[in-house]
Design a protein around this motif. Sequence first.
Motif, PDB file in Angstrom:
ATOM      1  N   TYR A 218      78.014   1.409  39.254  1.00  0.00           N
ATOM      2  CA  TYR A 218      76.673   1.772  38.772  1.00  0.00           C
ATOM      3  C   TYR A 218      76.779   2.854  37.692  1.00  0.00           C
ATOM      4  CZ  TYR A 218      73.648  -0.826  41.984  1.00  0.00           C
ATOM      5  OH  TYR A 218      72.969  -1.826  42.641  1.00  0.00           O
ATOM      6  N   TRP A 247      76.641  -6.834  34.174  1.00  0.00           N
ATOM      7  CA  TRP A 247      76.016  -5.975  35.200  1.00  0.00           C
ATOM      8  C   TRP A 247      74.682  -5.431  34.690  1.00  0.00           C
ATOM      9  CZ3 TRP A 247      77.834  -3.948  40.065  1.00  0.00           C
ATOM     10  CH2 TRP A 247      77.073  -2.890  40.567  1.00  0.00           C
ATOM     11  N   GLN A 251      70.447  -6.317  35.898  1.00  0.00           N
ATOM     12  CA  GLN A 251      69.610  -5.332  36.582  1.00  0.00           C
ATOM     13  C   GLN A 251      68.117  -5.642  36.493  1.00  0.00           C
ATOM     14  OE1 GLN A 251      71.080  -2.920  38.617  1.00  0.00           O
ATOM     15  NE2 GLN A 251      72.773  -4.259  37.990  1.00  0.00           N
ATOM     16  N   PHE A 275      70.418   5.000  43.240  1.00  0.00           N
ATOM     17  CA  PHE A 275      70.364   4.489  41.871  1.00  0.00           C
ATOM     18  C   PHE A 275      69.021   3.834  41.531  1.00  0.00           C
ATOM     19  CE2 PHE A 275      74.868   4.740  42.892  1.00  0.00           C
ATOM     20  CZ  PHE A 275      75.344   5.427  41.792  1.00  0.00           C
TER      21      PHE A 275
END
Length: 1002
Positions: A218, A247, A251, A275
């Motif tokens: 992350y 990635w 999101q 996060f």
Amino acid sequence: MKKYRLLCWCLCLFMAASAQETFPVNGVHDYRTNYFAFTHATVVKDSKTTIPNATLIIKEGKIISIENGGAVPKDAAVIDCKGKYIYPSFIDLYSDYGVAPQEQPQRSGFSQQMVSNTKGAYGWNQAIRPETDASKLFKVNDDKAKDLRSMGFGTVVSHVQDGIARGTGTLVTLSDDKENMDMLKDKAAAFYSFNKGSSTQDYPTSLMGAIALLRQTYLDAQWYKNLTPVQKEKSTSEGTNLSLEAWNNNQSLPQIFDAADKWNVLRAQKIANEFGVPYILRGGGNEYQRMDEMKATKASFILPLNFPDAIDVEDPNAVRLVALSVMKHWEMAPLEPGMFDKAGLNFTLTASGTTSKEFLQNLRKAIDNGLSTTKALDALTKTPATLIGVYDKIGSLDAGKLANFIIATGPIFEDSTVFLQNWIQGKKFIIDDAGWNDYRGNYKLTVKQPNQTKEYTVEVGGKPGKISATLKASGDTAKTDIKINILNNSVNLSWSNKTDSSKVNHLTGIISGNTWVGTGYAANGEPLTWNMLYNSAYIAKADTAKKDTAKKQDINKTVYYPFNGYGFAEMPKQEDILIKNATVWTNESAGILPNTDVLIKGGKIAAIGKNISASGTKQIDATGKYLSPGIIDEHSHIAITGGVNECSQSVTSEVRVADVIDPEDIQIYRQLSDGVTSAHLLHGSCNTIGGQTQLIKMRWGKDAEDLKFADWDPFIKFALGENVKRTFVNNNNRFPDTRMGVEQVLVDAFTRAEDYQKMDANKRRDLELDALSEILHHKRFITCHSYVQSEINMLLHVADSFNFTVNTFTHILEGYKMADKMKAHGAYASTFSDWWAYKAEVQDAIPYNIALMTDVGLTVAVNSDDPEQARHLNQEAAKSIKYGGLSEEQAFKTCTLNPATMLHIADRVGSIKVGKDADVVLWNANPLSVYATVEKTWVDGIEYFDRGRDSIMRTRIAAERNRLIQKMLTAKKGGAKTTPAVLTPDVINECEEDRRVSSGIQ
């Protein structure tokens, strides 16, 4: 007329253009569309709207209209659904339909694989695969689709169930068209787990490592996202990273996390909170055991219906090894969906882990055990569609949505209901064609022969797709079973002639409405005619009785905290307590006080003295008994799940024991029974620099967060010696291989940490170096596994070079050789009482070690490093009286106040002093005696162990085990599927590894 023709020609051109095909057709193009009218049906549009006698119109795979008694378009094919129910097809957000796992590069040999062997511009770790795109791997699988359709599903989100970051899932229907026609959304959600899957790369080897990797990814992705194109081009450490790009792109999608266990749900939610990611959490079926924590997540869930089978308990020698918690989960698992429903949680249901037969069976079982039919339908239709943002296309029967629906013989959650058809995108898929006509009922059968007429009563029952029947001749009481074969409208009836004097036993004919007619021959060859007329509706007496019996089965719905035999039905409460007339071992300057009272208020020690009075408090007569502070274990590996070592690298300071606490480890309760109130949970000794540690209080029954010792200075585990250089590992290729290399690992790590601190604000945040930087800033403290004098000396030198202090040397069996240097450095020592000669580097260990180091002025603790030894640390401490002549008070401090001092918590625990936490133990004898037994243990003034209550628990365990054994025996006799009795292991963590032993009967 010319204008009319021109208009028609233009309209035809428009229709042809609007239906253009990119795929060539081998033959004549047909632009006609499927157009159906389903009449006289009970249509359940959604959980709140049911339309009786409805007409459902579909065209081109979509719903046109649904109206009560609606008109039928003249061009539509009519399907009469009188007596049938139509529901939206189900949706499953967690499937691997049509997506086979990708083949991973194979690992060669036995040596360690440090980095990914995936080819291409991807990330460094093989278990992080956000670039995986299920839409590019999807392939229609007719057999699997047929199974899912038979359960009622019309749409699934399918993904590759492999890895920690699994990439994106694709939303597909379960039709049998070309893949591009079945695919509704190429990227429907992003998927994650804590399981590295098929990755052959060593890191991570533990659950704490998987969590650390996820957390670091992350951070890396955020950093990568903020890099400018120029920075990416100039970056010498990263360059293009397709994994991080994928990635970041993922999101924006719904985020689905496969937790598969109640504690992993909470671990995943912690990452989500850290996060700001709204995870949809796939559970493991045991989340009902922690409903308060589940509600606190405020997350949406995907619940499986793969309830456990009964255990085959006929062999008492086998079943004695099965934990009570396993038996109780078998009984209580079907309660979970209903408990989520009652709690008001948002959830969907998944078929994953079940067969086609089990899914509907378990769904109906969940409804029998508290799940409302309204919530059940929502969980299979509207909720999953809403969670992935496609409720405008699927999830209910509304005009404009896809024509995905089930046709059933009745309300779909009733046991007697049969699924007949599943229409997907307007295409019919037959599930049970034989059940379309419901022939069940009570009939009068008349058979006419030349010389006689015979009458019978016939009862046709069973289910619409699997009917059964019995026959009784007029005037007889005995019933005969009939075999019925129906194909289209043709019927064959046959039965045994043993109970029928007419010798009639085989009839053929046709069915027309409620009348069955035909011909046949008697046993003597005479021709006959027959008819069977409908009298009354069939009432499923036997089925109803069976279901009522199942509903009435005794289920002990008590949830214990923790969920095992020694758990609490209600958590013990903090009390104000006055302990009278005890011999109090204060560990303070007052020493040992005979016939003394101790008052506990609000979880703190409020007063110490004689003849204390406190009205309204619970009083305990401790005459002849001993009260001491709770034992503190400075070096423990209990209550850690998923591996105590992250062995893959020499430096793993990013991993955290705090992430993987197991609050249900029975060792907590066992150690409470022997006076332990706090334990320092350490990473193993596989690495030079291991993971971050966690201090806990033994708050048995609480969750992981509540076990943590609040406002505690953070520590980290280091190690030296044989474990670090992996002497015991063949073909080791992980640096270091020598003790000299250990020093270089330390120097390199702290040099990198110093450089890291000098970097600008745009630096990539590195969790490994963050922890090391905390050491350099005296914000994180070291406890170091150590044995040999030379290596102890080496670490002191490294610490002095980088201006930090080694807080604690643990084990330190050659500490007596280094005591003066350790004292000068400011270190503490935590050791064993008399362990030696168990491996080469402890040959110089002596039992006088504690006394010798104490004499030099070091603060010394005795620790366990073993769950069983932790249960008699008081006796281990007492050995220093024999070996070295320590006083009783000095000896007892080595397992109480001294470890509190080295853990920086002596202002709160470790002695009995006004204002300190009421972590105290009541003994029946001198705490250093081998005959001393703990009667009660309090933590924060809460009585977590009481020997009298323990006896009651043991009786309860025996009774509950016996009840469940009898219930499983009954289930087996009733035909229930069973699974063999297998050992439920305790996982016993040690420095170098974990091992499994028998669970006993908890």
